[in-house]
Each structure stands twice: as structure tokens, then as C-alpha cells.
Design an enzyme around this catalytic site. Structure first.
Site, PDB file in Angstrom:
ATOM      1  CE1 TYR A  33      47.644  14.937   1.411  1.00 33.70           C
ATOM      2  CE2 TYR A  33      49.885  15.643   1.860  1.00 33.70           C
ATOM      3  CZ  TYR A  33      48.938  14.645   1.832  1.00 33.70           C
ATOM      4  OH  TYR A  33      49.278  13.375   2.208  1.00 33.70           O
ATOM      5  CG  HIS A  73      47.002  10.765  -2.769  1.00 35.78           C
ATOM      6  ND1 HIS A  73      46.997  12.122  -2.530  1.00 35.78           N
ATOM      7  CD2 HIS A  73      47.013  10.184  -1.545  1.00 35.78           C
ATOM      8  CE1 HIS A  73      47.000  12.338  -1.220  1.00 35.78           C
ATOM      9  NE2 HIS A  73      47.004  11.180  -0.601  1.00 35.78           N
TER      10      HIS A  73
END
Length: 268
Positions: A40, A98
Site C-alpha cells: 500500500y 498478501h
């Protein structure tokens, strides 16, 4: 009972001052779980917002996710240490892999073992997975033991109810975390959700989030608007009827929003 909070604040796609403001507003409003990820590119800003919030670290539940480039045994722990430095903390509460990224050259066994090492070192209290299908979840369980896997964080909304994966996870006692619960806002325009919202004098977002929580999932919606952050929190007090739940169950349309090539495995 899962030790993962039912309601958290997501930070996907939020950058710079926008994410600082979102996290600061969220913490002021009473959010205590924050979800971020290495990819992110906002861990430092999340850390800054937390540091200046005055909220004690012990009262927070922080989640980050290891990016694909850091799955190798010699990279995973150092990458998490770097994340901790950005987040200005000595540990996170939950660290996830992830994406399974099946073709990237690091086996599930290798990266799950490295993640378990991070836990053993005290860098993270719990570990888990994200975007894993049933077969890869089985591999992760085989690598570290199913009781070690705190959650599988998966895309899940009224339009993508992911029933096979959810059923498997629940049978195995692995907690479900729903992301993209509002399907990028698409479910907010749904007439069925809208009608249920009117019956409850709630917002469509509150209804979709309440639906997920009523099924036992954790949710991590994000917003850049303080009023939406406050409104979303109220979903925790909405109780849907069996009829409401049946109507939302009928909205399933396999409406997947996120499936990056090379990162996702074949979905169930």
C-alpha cells in the site's frame, strides 16, 4: 471466538495526507483496528497518524501484509522489521501473506515457515493468509498447523459470497476477514440493499457491513470522509432479520473485483 476485531479500518489505495487524515479521524471516532500492507506504500503515514493520535499501542490492533517480493526466507523477517519501523512499533498484532502468488518461486511451506519465524521472534502476535483458495489454505495449514492461522482475508461482498471457501474455513476453525465488502461501492446502489436499509433506517453501507458481521466475518471498510467513517461504525448495532439475510444471500453473482494475474491462484 476469534481474537481478531470484528470491525477495523482499511487503508487500501489511501496515500499521503489522505491516509493520515483517515486513520486520525478513525481513531478519534473509536476505531481501534487498522489494516495496512507493505504494497500500500502507506505504513509510515499510518504510523505517523497513530503516533500523534494519543491512543495507546496496547489499545490498538495493527495488521500488515507481506508483499510477494519479500516471501523468501532471507527477506520476510527483515521486510517485517522495516514495516515495524515505519509503523513506529515493535510488533504488529497480525501479519498476513498478501497473495499466494503460486508462480513466484517461493513455496507455501517456505513462506509460511518464515512467517512463523517472525511470530516466534515476537514481531507479530498472530499470523495468517489473504486471498488463498482452499487448496493453498490446506498447504498453509500443513506448513504451520491450522491453529496457527488466525484468518484468511478474502474479497467478500453480497455480490461475491465465496461460500465454498467460507464453508471450508469455518469447518477448519479459521476466521474469515472480508475485504471489499461494499464491492467498490457497487452494492450501495443495489435496490434490495436499499430497501433493507430503508426498513432499518440505516445506510446501504451499514446493511452490507452488518450482513458480513452477522455471518461471523470481520470487516475492514475504508473511507476518506469522516462522516462515512462514523456512519460505517454504526453497522455494528444493526441487527438484520432472517428475511433480510435471505434477500442478501440471493444477491450472489460471483462479482469479483480483484484478481491480479500471477498473484491469485485459481478461485474456488
Amino acid at each position: 471466538m476469534s481474537s481478531i476485531p470484528a470491525f477495523g479500518l482499511g487503508t487500501f489505495r489511501l496515500q499521503g495526507q489522505v491516509v493520515i487524515d483517515s486513520v486520525r479521524n478513525g481513531l478519534e471516532l473509536g476505531y481501534r483496528a487498522i489494516d495496512t500492507a507493505q504494497i500500500y506504500g502507506n505504513e509510515a503515514e499510518v504510523g505517523e497518524a497513530i503516533a500523534t493520535s494519543g491512543v495507546a499501542r496496547k489499545d490498538l490492533f495493527l495488521t500488515t501484509k507481506i508483499w510477494v517480493d519479500n516471501y523468501a526466507k532471507d527477506k520476510l523477517v527483515p521486510s517485517l522489521e522495516e514495516s515495524l519501523s515505519k509503523l513506529r512499533t515493535d510488533h504488529v498484532d497480525l501479519t498476513l501473506i498478501h497473495w499466494p502468488a503460486p508462480g513466484n518461486g517461493v513455496s507455501v511451506d517456505a513462506f509460511m515457515s518464515a512467517l512463523a519465524d517472525a511470530k516466534a521472534k515476537g514481531l507479530t502476535k498472530q499470523i495468517g493468509i489473504s486471498n488463498f483458495n482452499i487448496a493453498l489454505t490446506r498447504e498453509a495449514m500443513a506448513a504451520v498447523g491450522k491453529d496457527t492461522i488466525a484468518t484468511n482475508q478474502i474479497e467478500l461482498s453480497p455480490y461475491l459470497q465465496n461460500r465454498r471457501v467460507v464453508g471450508f474455513l469455518q469447518d477448519e476453525g479459521i476466521h474469515v476477514t472480508s475485504y471489499m465488502t461494499l464491492a467498490y461501492g457497487k452494492v450501495l446502489q443495489d435496490p434490495v440493499i436499499g430497501a433493507i436499509a430503508q426498513r432499518h433506517q440505516s445506510t446501504p453501507a451499514q446493511i452490507a457491513l452488518a450482513w458480513a458481521m452477522q455471518l461471523g466475518y470481520s470487516v475492514i471498510p475504508s473511507s476518506t470522509k469522516r462522516e462515512n467513517l462514523a456512519s460505517n461504525l454504526l453497522a455494528a448495532s444493526v441487527r438484520l432479520s432472517d428475511e433480510d439475510m435471505r434477500e442478501i444471500a440471493a444477491l450472489e453473482r460471483n462479482g469479483r473485483e480483484v484478481s491480479p494475474q500471477g498473484l491469485a491462484a485459481e478461485w474456488d
